[in-house]
Scaffold this motif. Structure first.
Motif, mmCIF file in Angstrom:
data_model
loop_
_atom_site.group_PDB
_atom_site.id
_atom_site.type_symbol
_atom_site.label_atom_id
_atom_site.label_comp_id
_atom_site.label_asym_id
_atom_site.label_seq_id
_atom_site.Cartn_x
_atom_site.Cartn_y
_atom_site.Cartn_z
ATOM 1 N N GLY B 141 26.443 109.936 34.727
ATOM 2 C CA GLY B 141 26.837 110.014 33.325
ATOM 3 C C GLY B 141 28.297 110.349 33.077
ATOM 4 O O GLY B 141 28.714 110.448 31.925
ATOM 5 N N ARG B 195 27.005 93.858 26.459
ATOM 6 C CA ARG B 195 26.313 95.039 26.968
ATOM 7 C C ARG B 195 26.973 95.568 28.235
ATOM 8 O O ARG B 195 27.181 96.775 28.385
ATOM 9 N N GLU B 198 30.179 97.143 27.327
ATOM 10 C CA GLU B 198 29.968 98.456 26.693
ATOM 11 C C GLU B 198 29.740 99.531 27.752
ATOM 12 O O GLU B 198 30.225 100.640 27.658
ATOM 13 N N ARG B 199 28.962 99.154 28.788
ATOM 14 C CA ARG B 199 28.669 100.128 29.835
ATOM 15 C C ARG B 199 29.903 100.433 30.685
ATOM 16 O O ARG B 199 30.042 101.531 31.217
ATOM 17 N N HIS B 251 26.161 96.765 37.267
ATOM 18 C CA HIS B 251 24.698 96.871 37.219
ATOM 19 C C HIS B 251 24.147 95.969 36.119
ATOM 20 O O HIS B 251 23.148 95.281 36.298
ATOM 21 N N GLN B 252 24.842 95.976 34.970
ATOM 22 C CA GLN B 252 24.356 95.185 33.832
ATOM 23 C C GLN B 252 24.532 93.686 34.083
ATOM 24 O O GLN B 252 23.667 92.892 33.713
#
Lengths: 138, 489
Positions: B141, B195, B198-199, B251-252
């Protein structure tokens, strides 16, 4: 009936979940995933949920729908930094899912899950219990 | 998986010392044999999980050339095993498989040399490790210090380390010593979803978690003085090693393309034993689109390690300036061990255009290959093999035999032998910390439990793994390092 169990995997995270129906199976495996990320947060359910999200997914089949559901939740977790502790699935067919999920700010995060995979995934019913095993890349 | 035949030792044929083969006849869906580099003892360890079954599954990929390979550090993954290598013939419908590259696209290792020796840093080691732990973001995180807008992030995805050079985060020499110059030109930021962006936009310059680390090490042994000199290495020198990848962005990208490729299996009439191997022809519209996105994620990962290096340089300077004679940190090399590359190799005497998947495997190109930096041309590409925490790491160089037999690839590390939960049951994090500290290693990490998961007992013996690839002739040892400080996410 157990909700889920964490199995032994050499490098990654493998969760086997159970449910009396498919909705329960989908919810339990999601809980197992968030429990792995932050056991403290999932155990301490009394924390007031802080974020509500609506989820709507369509996939090619039931297994794909399960993987997509988990990856959708992982995406939301990564963007909002919320651990989702309550799942209400209002619609579940073989190719569509609609749900509302409640998230809380995590106490402590222990495991970084990169994604839910299709590896060896099979959703099946044994002795009236639905079950599935998912390997997560960590 | 359930429909898959159990593999026993009897199914393995010894090809030569350290090389075994499961012939094509083992299963009807195999297109080529499966090969594993190992020795008798390590083979027993490999049989404890499903990694060989996964190596066999890879042989079913359309267009696969010669064999699917498992390196001695092989262990069970998902789809491909970790430590798996496979090349497909692009001209003959050869496929690209996102699962054969992994979710952490361009996870890799960066090695940096300091200009001081162990005795010089010893009095300040704790201070250096504290500073690094403060400055380099790590753990679940935690993002980086840079928060890029989408336009700037697109530039990172397109330009990779070239962007970092322009922005002053990298020197020209850093870039020249990065695999692929830290920029795959095939990258297309438009193929990376919102997405994924964004990550990734707030994570540049962060280590992440799991087995990712930043280590300060001491060169313990030089095996080849001449090559070591070319890489700027000498005994007792202090060096820095960084291990991380493309964070949430990578990962996305993998998640997105596995989803979108699923329906294409029918279109291209591809049948697979495991859906995680989902793939499409490299030259198809879907294949090109994924490759553009994968290359963009790879550029992100190289930039991520570069930004971390930039932070390390600042921390180093801050603690050691005025205390040691030279605070410079020089890039030896940066390699990726999760990637798909378009490479030319000689197959049965003819040059072939291949898509080489390296999943938990390192490129190990021989001297003379144009991809090797100009100052390393005569000796070959540095191959960086990290050990597990508290054990040795190695620098090797690629050989001609690797070019001929493994598409210029070798192992990527020790390879796990035990699950994380089993490691936690066997090892107390606090005890492990004490043991490592007794050896003079300064540990800075978030939790003792996280430390226990990465305990040396959970990994194969790195010395054995490296010896196998070297004895098999795939690489040559240059130097061995031992850790003196560890930062773990």
């Amino acid at each position: 009936m157990k909700k889920y169990e964490i199995l032994e995997h050499t490098a990654d995270l493998e969760i086997k979940a159970y449910g009396k129906d498919l909705k329960e199976l989908f919810c339990n495996i999601a809980e197992g995933m968030f429990y792995s990320i932050s056991p403290k947060t999932v155990k301490a359910k009394m924390i007031k949920p802080q974020k509500r999200e609506k989820i709507s997914i369509s996939s090619s089949d039931r297994e794909a729908l399960l993987v997509d559901w988990l990856n959708e939740l992982l995406y939301l977790y990564n963007i909002s930094r919320q651990i989702y502790i309550d799942f209400k699935i209002s619609k579940l067919t073989d190719t569509e899912l609609e749900a509302e999920v409640l998230g809380v700010t995590p106490e402590e995060e222990e495991v970084l899950i990169k994604a839910a995979t299709y590896h060896g995934l099979k959703i099946e019913k044994k002795d009236e219990v639905w079950q599935a095993t998912v390997v997560f890349d960590i | 998986m359930s429909n898959q035949k159990e593999i026993t030792k009897k199914d393995l044929k010894k090809i030569e010392d350290y090389l075994y083969e499961i012939p094509k006849t083992f299963r009807s869906d195999m297109r080529v044999p499966a090969r594993v580099y190992t020795d008798e003892k390590m083979l027993d360890q490999i049989f404890r999980d499903r990694s060989l079954g996964q190596t066999v599954n890879v042989t079913t990929l359309p267009g696969i050339v010669k064999y699917s390979l498992a390196m001695p550090d092989v262990h069970e993954g998902y789809g491909f095993p970790i430590g798996g290598v496979a090349a497909t013939n692009i001209a003959k419908g050869g496929v690209i498989s996102p699962g054969g590259i992994g979710y952490d696209i361009n996870c890799g290792i960066r090695l940096i040399t300091s200009q001081i020796n162990y005795d010089e840093i010893k009095p300040y080691l704790e201070e250096v490790m504290n500073q690094l732990y403060r400055d380099v973001p790590c753990g679940v995180g935690r993002g980086g210090e840079l928060k890029l807008d989408f336009a700037e992030l697109n530039k990172v995805l397109e330009e990779g380390v070239s962007w970092a050079v322009k922005k002053g985060y990298a020197t020209k020499e850093d870039q020249e010593h990065t695999e692929h110059n830290g920029q795959m030109l095939e990258a297309n930021p438009d193929n990376v979803s919102k997405r994924a962006k964004e990550r990734g936009r707030g994570q540049l310059g962060s280590l992440g978690s799991g087995n990712h680390f930043l280590e300060v090490q001491r060169v313990a042994k030089i095996f080849d003085e001449e090559i070591a000199k070319v890489f700027g290495l000498y005994k007792d020198q202090v060096i820095v090693m960084i291990h991380c990848g493309s964070r949430g962005l990578g990962h996305q990208v993998c998640t997105d393309y596995i989803k979108t490729m699923m329906p294409a299996l029918e279109k291209y009439k591809i049948t697979l034993p495991d859906r995680e191997l989902v793939c499409v022809p490299f030259s198809s519209a879907e294949g090109k689109k994924y490759f553009g996105a994968m290359a963009a994620a790879a550029n992100y990962a190289w930039t991520n390690r570069q930004i971390i290096l930039n932070t390390v340089r600042q921390s180093w300077e801050r603690v050691l300036k005025g205390k040691v004679k030279d605070t410079g940190l020089k890039m030896v090399y940066d390699i990726t061990h999760n990637i798909g590359k378009r490479e030319k190799h000689i197959v049965d005497g003819k040059e072939m255009d291949l898509c080489v998947h390296r999943k938990g495997a390192t490129r190990a190109f021989a001297p003379g290959r144009p991809e090797v930096p100009s100052d390393y041309q005569k000796v070959g590409q540095p191959v960086l093999i990290p050990g597990c925490m508290g054990t040795s790491s190695f620098i090797l160089v690629g050989t001609e035999k690797a070019m001929e037999t493994t598409w210029g690839s070798v192992c990527h590390g020790a390879g796990r032998a035990m699950s994380r939960s089993a490691a936690k049951r066997k090892v107390w994090g606090a005890t492990l910390r004490q043991e490592l500290e007794k050896k003079g290693i300064v540990i800075r990490c978030r939790s003792n439990a996280g430390l226990a998961e990465e305990a040396p007992i959970a990994y194969k013996n790195i010395d054995v793994v490296v010896n196998i690839v070297c004895k098999a002739g795939l690489a040559k040892k240059v130097a061995q390092m031992v850790p003196i400080g560890v930062v773990k996410g």
